[in-house]
Design a protein around this motif. Sequence first.
Motif, PDB file in Angstrom:
ATOM      1  N   LEU A   1      73.387  -2.188  -4.335  1.00 32.70           N
ATOM      2  CA  LEU A   1      72.361  -1.625  -5.228  1.00 32.70           C
ATOM      3  C   LEU A   1      71.790  -0.326  -4.657  1.00 32.70           C
ATOM      4  O   LEU A   1      71.492   0.619  -5.400  1.00 32.70           O
ATOM      5  CB  LEU A   1      71.238  -2.641  -5.448  1.00 32.70           C
ATOM      6  CG  LEU A   1      71.614  -3.893  -6.251  1.00 32.70           C
ATOM      7  CD1 LEU A   1      70.470  -4.900  -6.230  1.00 32.70           C
ATOM      8  CD2 LEU A   1      71.968  -3.519  -7.686  1.00 32.70           C
TER       9      LEU A   1
ATOM     10  N   SER B   1      62.112  -4.500 -10.704  1.00 33.74           N
ATOM     11  CA  SER B   1      62.958  -4.295 -11.890  1.00 33.74           C
ATOM     12  C   SER B   1      62.517  -5.203 -13.028  1.00 33.74           C
ATOM     13  O   SER B   1      62.422  -4.774 -14.192  1.00 33.74           O
ATOM     14  CB  SER B   1      64.435  -4.556 -11.549  1.00 33.74           C
ATOM     15  OG  SER B   1      64.896  -3.649 -10.574  1.00 33.74           O
TER      16      SER B   1
ATOM     17  N   PHE C   1      79.963  -3.023 -10.484  1.00 33.03           N
ATOM     18  CA  PHE C   1      78.958  -2.216 -11.190  1.00 33.03           C
ATOM     19  C   PHE C   1      79.633  -1.127 -12.022  1.00 33.03           C
ATOM     20  O   PHE C   1      79.264  -0.892 -13.171  1.00 33.03           O
ATOM     21  CB  PHE C   1      78.002  -1.559 -10.192  1.00 33.03           C
ATOM     22  CG  PHE C   1      77.169  -2.526  -9.404  1.00 33.03           C
ATOM     23  CD1 PHE C   1      77.011  -3.837  -9.811  1.00 33.03           C
ATOM     24  CD2 PHE C   1      76.538  -2.121  -8.229  1.00 33.03           C
ATOM     25  CE1 PHE C   1      76.234  -4.734  -9.077  1.00 33.03           C
ATOM     26  CE2 PHE C   1      75.769  -3.001  -7.490  1.00 33.03           C
ATOM     27  CZ  PHE C   1      75.623  -4.304  -7.905  1.00 33.03           C
TER      28      PHE C   1
ATOM     29  N   SER D   1      77.477  -1.579 -15.428  1.00 32.16           N
ATOM     30  CA  SER D   1      76.740  -0.313 -15.411  1.00 32.16           C
ATOM     31  C   SER D   1      75.495  -0.327 -16.298  1.00 32.16           C
ATOM     32  O   SER D   1      74.449   0.210 -15.883  1.00 32.16           O
ATOM     33  CB  SER D   1      77.675   0.839 -15.804  1.00 32.16           C
ATOM     34  OG  SER D   1      78.248   0.634 -17.071  1.00 32.16           O
TER      35      SER D   1
ATOM     36  N   ILE E   1      72.749  -2.149 -14.210  1.00 30.36           N
ATOM     37  CA  ILE E   1      72.365  -1.438 -12.981  1.00 30.36           C
ATOM     38  C   ILE E   1      71.605  -0.158 -13.326  1.00 30.36           C
ATOM     39  O   ILE E   1      70.677   0.234 -12.602  1.00 30.36           O
ATOM     40  CB  ILE E   1      73.610  -1.112 -12.132  1.00 30.36           C
ATOM     41  CG1 ILE E   1      74.344  -2.399 -11.755  1.00 30.36           C
ATOM     42  CG2 ILE E   1      73.225  -0.334 -10.886  1.00 30.36           C
ATOM     43  CD1 ILE E   1      73.491  -3.405 -11.009  1.00 30.36           C
TER      44      ILE E   1
ATOM     45  N   ILE F   1      67.732  -0.270 -13.324  1.00 30.83           N
ATOM     46  CA  ILE F   1      66.927  -0.447 -12.110  1.00 30.83           C
ATOM     47  C   ILE F   1      66.062   0.790 -11.892  1.00 30.83           C
ATOM     48  O   ILE F   1      66.561   1.912 -11.870  1.00 30.83           O
ATOM     49  CB  ILE F   1      67.835  -0.673 -10.889  1.00 30.83           C
ATOM     50  CG1 ILE F   1      68.604  -1.988 -11.037  1.00 30.83           C
ATOM     51  CG2 ILE F   1      67.025  -0.673  -9.599  1.00 30.83           C
ATOM     52  CD1 ILE F   1      69.589  -2.241  -9.917  1.00 30.83           C
TER      53      ILE F   1
END
Length: 515
Positions: A16, A182, A308, A313, A316, A319
């Motif tokens: 991440l 998040s 990811f 995608s 992520i 975030i």
Amino acid sequence: MNLYKTEILAGLTVALALVPEAVAFAFVAQVHPLVGLYAAFIVGIITAVFGGRPGMISGATGALAVVMVSLVTQHGVEYLFATVVLMGILQIIFGLLRWGKFMRMVPHPVMLGFVNGLAIVIFLAQFEQFQVEAPGGNMVWMEGMQLYLMLGLIALTMFVIWVTPKVTSAIPAPLAGIVVVSVLVIGLGLDVRAVGDMASIAGGLPQFHIPMVPLDLETLQIIFPYALILAAIGLIESLLTLNLVAEMTNTKGGASKECVAQGAANVVTGFFGGMGGCAMIGQSMINVKSGARTRIAGITAALFLLVFILFASPLIEQIPMAALVGVMFMVVVGTFAWNTFKIMTKIPRTDAIVIAMVTGVTVLEDLAVAVVVGVIISALAYAWNASKRINARTSINEDGQKVYVLEGPLFFGSATGFQEIFSPETDPDDVIVDFINSRVVDHSGLQAIDNMASRYIQQGKTLHLRHLSPDCKKLLKKAGNMVEISVLEDPKYGIAVDYDHTFDGEPMEPEPQKA
């Protein structure tokens, strides 16, 4: 089972944190974000499997990106790919030649300066996230509620990371901070900058691609200087990170093995459209502090990164950047050697200067220059101090001979002091110079012995040189016949030759005797 859970969660946390950094460094090098992400995946997984230090994380880095940008702007991205391949080949050669062992020449003050400088660089790099695009296209600093919200979320992330280990060890603290912030941002619909605002990370599998450049001497002249600089910077940063992780985990790492792994990773990356990379101290610190100690975490991080890119995608990209900035700020707090401020007044002044200079040069210039500067200053300081250690105890023995028993190393720095010890004009006709507690280090030391012998010859006096090695006798021009060889007592060590061989090519003991 608990080991696998710790390693996998640490890998997820690192993955991440890798996403925004890989994208940011791709922007620095002025290439597509996927070029940085592919490099992070390929370099990360190859070094995790074959590298010399389990627990280290490698990927696209800013230290390399700032060198690449001029190559990309002048010649295009295809030349970058060719350069990365050549960079990897050079690193493999360095590894096979076992040049990684020279990292032992990096003094501890240089390591401290490197750690502190890199912590400052990581800290300053996060301030880019406090800038937003104005209507005119210019980047301006956040202000008002937008700034307060960003700072609040960063503070919350840091608090969660700080408090999590006190509550549970079931989840890595950085991952807990990212998840909590998040969920809060997405749940409340807060309007903050997210990973997706930097660039889309969606893509497919990296494809094999031979760099489209002319295979001629002109191309080599263009890419070789860049490849050499990138190879040096990459290995210096990787091996310093290796030493740092080894100290934190109280384990050993293979420097030469890491060189070969980094080189192989960059060769593959260049053929699969990546920008190359090296070890990343920030992500390595996240990994180690999350409890990872094996290769599993590094492999997991690389695989998560690929997942990811291929599938996750949209998730992520939601975030918030504030969470990742908070993670990196905690990395800075954990990386910076805060005890530096306590020891600066207690250590030798030269060491304090080295720490401060390496820190400053790392921030203002780059890591490679900083390490070279630090090593040079440390080496000169050592040579100066060692040059003042040459001295001799004198006595007259029962035969009326004057005996000089030397103390300290004889080398270029102490050659002048060595000459001042002797008084050929007033000494008796028979003089003994005993090197039992000394060591001839280089050719300047040999020349100093020859010059000293010439002074006694001119006075018509007899000189005996004892406890010099046979190879010293062979190399001495004027004083060679004055060396008295004792098979039982004399040392055996190489002068200006490889550590594994004496002057005449015979194998040596691993630990040479002191001369």
